[in-house]
Design a protein around this motif. Structure first.
Motif: not given
Length: 313
Positions: A227-232, A258-260, A272-276
């Motif tokens: 989480g807490l990723l920037e818009a770009g 790894k990012a999903v 945010y990026a879901t991560v496995e």
């Protein structure tokens, strides 16, 4: 005497004469005569010898029979004794075999324990070689609540081995979680699937940073989020996510997953990026606890010191 009576008597005498004649000529009469003669001879012989002869006579007949009976009885006793001895021998042998089996089973268990421990040591040899400052404690999962939503579990190492609250927990594949409770012999480990977990992380490809945590919907499918990723954000599907080392709880560059997929927060403008995770948290059996590393707790200690100073000022 009347004529009918005379006729009847004549008939009876005639009939009787014929019967006696037939009897004396029959085989039964001959056998009876021979037996009578033999008995008479035995009686005379016994009288002449004072009874000793008859005793010898019956003894000579009975002795062979007695010998036969004795042989049969002895054989029967010998067979029974052999049977009892064979049963006792088999019982003792069976008990001995059971003890040997138990001993072999215990050796087999020890063998698998040693094999597993050696495999773990080989897996973490590279980690220790690349990070000589790491202090590692190998542990096995000994308790797991199948109804726990975030798969918290118990491991068989505690304060006796130097384990402390907040120590990182990993496998050779990546991060598992952190120590949340400690007793003398055991510890409880909160996994990265728990919302209580917050790990400073970074995208290995582009060095974009964020915070690893989770929520019940993601934990249910075995995923976490960065989480807490920037818009770009430049985080892309397949990127490797590792620890950044910020905060002093985890050393840097530990594999996480790894990012999903990149998504937007429902009530926030951030992404945010879901991560496995690289580790199958639900089925992990053996872990390593990092009880010490360079920089462990430094940021948290400094933050705590600054807070105390401000409060006191």
């Amino acid at each position: 005497m009347s004529r009918p009576i005379q006729s009847a008597l004549s008939y009876l005498f005639l009939k009787g004469g014929l019967y006696m004649k037939t009897f004396f000529c029959s085989r039964n009469f001959i056998v009876l005569t021979i037996v009578t003669i033999l008995l008479s001879a035995v009686m005379v012989y016994s009288y002449c010898t004072g009874g000793v002869g008859i005793t010898h006579l019956f003894g000579s007949v009975a002795t062979p029979m007695q010998k036969v009976t004795t042989v049969i009885a002895n054989n029967a006793q010998t067979g029974f004794t052999d049977t009892v001895r064979s049963y006792d021998d088999l019982a003792a042998e069976n008990q001995q075999l059971k003890e040997q089996i138990n001993e072999l089973n215990q050796k087999l268990i020890n063998f698998y324990d040693y094999k597993q421990e050696n495999q773990q040591l080989r897996n973490y040899l590279g980690l220790k070689r690349d990070n000589p400052d790491y202090q590692l404690v190998s542990a096995a999962v000994v308790g797991r609540d199948p109804n726990h939503l975030f798969y918290t579990f118990t491991a068989d190492q505690g304060s006796k081995s130097g384990v402390k609250v907040n120590d990182p927990v990993i496998t050779d594949q990546g991060v598992v979680g952190w120590v949340s409770k400690v007793s003398y012999m055991y510890c409880e480990i909160t996994t990265i699937l728990s919302p209580d977990t917050n790990i400073a992380a970074v995208d290995k490809m582009n060095r974009e940073s964020g915070v690893i945590n989770s929520e019940i919907q993601l934990a249910d499918i075995g995923q976490i989020k960065l989480g807490l990723l920037e818009a770009g954000t430049t985080v892309q599907t397949g990127d490797t996510i590792v620890t950044s080392g910020i905060g002093g709880r985890f050393p840097k560059d530990l594999l996480i997953g790894k990012a999903v997929e990149v998504k937007g927060e429902e009530n926030d403008v951030s992404l945010y990026a879901t991560v496995e995770p690289f580790v199958d948290i639900k089925d992990v059996r053996d872990v390593v606890i990092i009880t010490g590393f360079n920089g462990q707790g430094e940021v948290m200690e400094n933050t705590s010191t600054n807070t105390d100073t401000s409060s006191g000022g």
